[in-house]
Design a protein around this motif. Structure first.
Motif, short mmCIF file in Angstrom:
data_model
loop_
_atom_site.label_atom_id
_atom_site.label_comp_id
_atom_site.label_asym_id
_atom_site.label_seq_id
_atom_site.Cartn_x
_atom_site.Cartn_y
_atom_site.Cartn_z
N PRO A 12 0.82 -1.23 0.00
CA PRO A 12 0.00 0.00 0.00
C PRO A 12 0.85 1.27 0.00
O PRO A 12 0.57 2.20 -0.76
N LYS A 62 -8.69 4.86 -3.14
CA LYS A 62 -8.44 4.39 -1.78
C LYS A 62 -7.03 4.76 -1.32
O LYS A 62 -6.82 5.23 -0.21
N TYR A 63 -6.06 4.57 -2.23
CA TYR A 63 -4.67 4.81 -1.86
C TYR A 63 -4.37 6.30 -1.72
O TYR A 63 -3.63 6.71 -0.84
N GLU A 75 -5.82 7.33 1.60
CA GLU A 75 -5.03 6.77 2.68
C GLU A 75 -3.71 7.54 2.83
O GLU A 75 -3.32 7.92 3.92
N SER A 77 -4.24 11.02 4.27
CA SER A 77 -4.60 11.00 5.69
C SER A 77 -3.35 10.73 6.55
O SER A 77 -3.17 11.35 7.59
N THR A 78 -2.50 9.83 6.10
CA THR A 78 -1.26 9.55 6.86
C THR A 78 -0.42 10.81 6.95
O THR A 78 0.15 11.11 7.99
N ALA A 87 -10.29 12.95 7.96
CA ALA A 87 -9.71 11.88 8.79
C ALA A 87 -9.62 12.33 10.24
O ALA A 87 -9.92 11.56 11.16
#
Lengths: 309, 320
Positions: A220, A296-297, A300, A303-304, B196
């Motif tokens: 991912p 999705k990636y 993700e 957000s990280t 988030a």
């Protein structure tokens, strides 16, 4: 007692009943508020999507009608999309190919090299690790403008500029990039150390352990790196502006800029805007497709990025 | 004997250095250095080396064509007195001051809206994110068209409600506000970060606040904002740096082949000026000094932000 309980429930103390039925993140809004909310939602949607619709619509109009702001073109001009490939001194197809090539090679290179570096920092304990990682992180703060000129001079010295070549745009990606190293290191750190110990027991050396254990498990993070860099290269204007002289080597953003400069009088409306807009739509669509596939990636990864703050 | 005992208790710097150096006798250390070698090479060639070179260049009049002279601090002296530097710095600061709050508020609004949409959130999230997937060059072209003073849709819509819109792309006073509005269109990234953060706010906090009689606004102000403040802070810094180095949209819309009109001064952002000094006028020495000024300005502003924000940012699990 009942009276008291009723009074209590009547006041603002009780949570709204809908909260019990379906777990909502936000307190339920009343009927009128619901209508207002829908209006707001629709208004925002129009605001954010309309420029795309406008562009697609305008790209299918004739030159005279580009600015008529009609949703459906009065006269359909599908030929704009073939005309745009036949502009003299503007090889659109080559530009698209160049952008695809540089983005893909650059993204592959940075994904692989950053993974190596990230794994080095994540798995091993070695003297100088914290110092070096600190330096790596601090380079994220450095604006590229500071290193831009000497880097250009290096490439000029190597002859990459006068002898035509897109190397300066992707070769630096072979050496990793601080942000991606940071991102992937976080991911590698999350892999249980037992996995690596077990692989070592099975006779893996460090290299095969990296390939067989670390890379598959960090997929991912690698995909996030790849698509982020793909996007960055697809967007980049300054790099191509600095390094590319030959029209045949241009990338799509620089090509768009070239078309804009030759057809559009700045701020006016005299030029062949329908062609400029068609070219713009062509430049936009691939990234929208990439986003649709890898949504999705993207989410993700972003957000990280926020969580580290 | 005493000295030996002393040394055994607290290893001196020499002993610690020896221990540190002994790490290099281990195979694993060299394997690790092998893995990070690409970064090491890249850092030397593309960051450390150029940084030193750029610093040295900033004290010369290097311009590729003519003979190079050592000019001392002349470049730095010149840039203080260069009216274009003042204009460019002011433009970039103004753009940043306008765009950062607008982008943060827009992104937060979108995130809060998405939180309330329910099942369709995924669809609308995609919708709001799409502008972020648009290349900045394309965004700049759309800006020129949508904000066109006489035929653009923005002024058309303003006309419906009886407002005569300004000539966004030609009136120097309206160039930056137009670019700011266009930038606020592509806030998908910030929105996702906020979303988030909002989702990770513990639900009990809202319930507890409701029990205490807090209304929606109070809950937002006293629960939501403190809980997502690390994300707000992070985006605040990132967006500020992005604003100060903004280049592509301004350059695409107003510079390049044959644009010599009065609105270009209003769009002369610092990064644009730096780029023109470097690669259009080839004043590499002067441009290097400009780059270092930019670096110092960014560093100073970031440090101030970090200092000031310490009082407002709330980190969970942190003892204060």
């Amino acid at each position: 007692v009942t009276q008291e309980a009723l009074q209590t429930s009547g006041s603002a103390v009780m949570p709204p009943p809908a909260a019990a039925r379906q777990p909502r993140r936000w307190p339920r809004v009343g009927a009128l508020k619901g209508v207002l909310f829908s209006v707001l939602l629709i208004a925002l949607s129009i605001l954010f999507v309309y420029p795309f619709i406008w562009a697609v619509s305008a790209s299918l109009k004739t030159q005279a009608e580009v600015f008529d702001n009609r949703l459906i073109p009065r006269h359909w001009a599908f030929h704009n999309y073939s005309d745009v490939f036949h502009i003299p001194d503007a090889p659109m197809l080559t530009w698209i190919f160049n952008s695809v090539w540089i983005s893909t090679v650059g993204a592959l290179a940075v994904t692989f090299s950053s993974a190596l570096i990230a794994f080095g920092f994540a798995y091993f304990r070695f003297p100088g690790r914290n110092l070096l990682f600190g330096i790596l992180l601090s380079t994220m703060m450095l604006p590229p403008e500071v290193t831009m000129i000497p880097t250009y001079l290096i490439w000029k010295h190597l002859g990459a500029i006068n002898h035509g070549g897109q190397y300066p745009l992707w070769v630096p990606n072979l050496f990793g990039s601080a942000f991606y190293v940071f991102l992937q290191r976080q991911f590698f750190l999350g892999i249980p150390r037992d996995y690596f110990e077990a692989a070592r027991m099975d006779g893996d050396n460090y290299w095969t352990m990296f390939w067989r254990i670390a890379v598959p498990l960090a997929k991912p993070a690698l995909i996030v790196t790849f698509i982020f860099e793909l996007q960055a290269k697809w967007f980049d204007l300054m790099g191509p502006l600095i390094y590319l002289r030959d029209t045949a080597l241009f990338t799509l953003p620089l090509g768009l800029k070239t078309i804009l400069d030759s057809f559009g009088t700045s701020g006016g409306g005299q030029g062949d805007w329908q062609l400029i807009i068609a070219a713009t739509v062509i430049a936009v669509i691939p990234m929208l497709v990439i986003f649709a596939v890898f949504q999705k990636y993207f989410l993700e990864g972003i957000s990280t990025q926020g969580r580290k703050g | 004997v005493a000295s030996i005992a002393h040394r055994a208790q607290r290893p001196g710097p020499l002993a610690r250095a020896r221990l540190w150096a002994s790490g290099f006798k281990q195979r694993e250390t060299w394997v690790a250095y092998g893995f990070i070698l690409p970064w090491f090479v890249g850092f030397s060639i593309f960051i450390a080396g150029p940084m030193v070179a750029s610093f040295i260049l900033s004290f010369t009049d290097y311009s590729v064509i003519q003979k190079t002279n050592w000019v001392g601090t002349q470049n730095y002296h010149d840039l203080i007195h260069d009216p274009k530097v003042v204009i460019a710095m002011k433009n970039s600061l103004l753009f940043t001051i306008m765009s950062v709050p607008l982008e943060m508020i827009t992104a937060l609004t979108l995130a809060v809206v998405l939180l309330n949409v329910g099942r369709a959130a995924g669809f609308f999230r995609t919708l709001f994110y799409l502008p972020k997937m648009t290349p900045p060059v394309a965004v700049a072209i759309l800006y020129l068209l949508l904000f066109n003073g006489s035929v653009g849709i923005v002024n058309r819509v303003l006309g419906w409600v009886g407002i005569r819109g300004p000539f966004w792309t030609t009136d120097p006073n309206w160039v930056k506000p137009g670019l700011v509005l266009m930038s606020a269109w592509a806030v998908g990234g910030t929105m996702v970060i906020y979303l988030a953060a909002l989702r990770s706010v513990p639900q009990q906090l809202y319930e507890a606040a409701s029990m205490d009689g807090a209304g929606a606004w109070r809950r937002f102000k006293d629960v939501t904002l403190p809980m997502i403040s690390p994300s707000l802070f992070f985006t605040f810094i990132i967006l500020t740096i992005a604003g100060l180095t903004e280049f592509t949209k301004a350059y695409t819309a107003f510079f390049g082949a044959g644009t010599k009109t009065n609105q270009t001064e209003a769009a002369l952002f610092y990064a644009v000026y730096l780029f023109r000094q470097s690669f259009e006028f080839f004043h590499f020495g002067y441009a290097s000094a400009l780059a270092w000024l930019l670096f110092v300005v960014i560093l100073t502003i970031t440090l101030i932000q970090v200092r000031v924000s310490k009082r407002f940012v709330f980190y969970q699990g942190e003892n204060k």
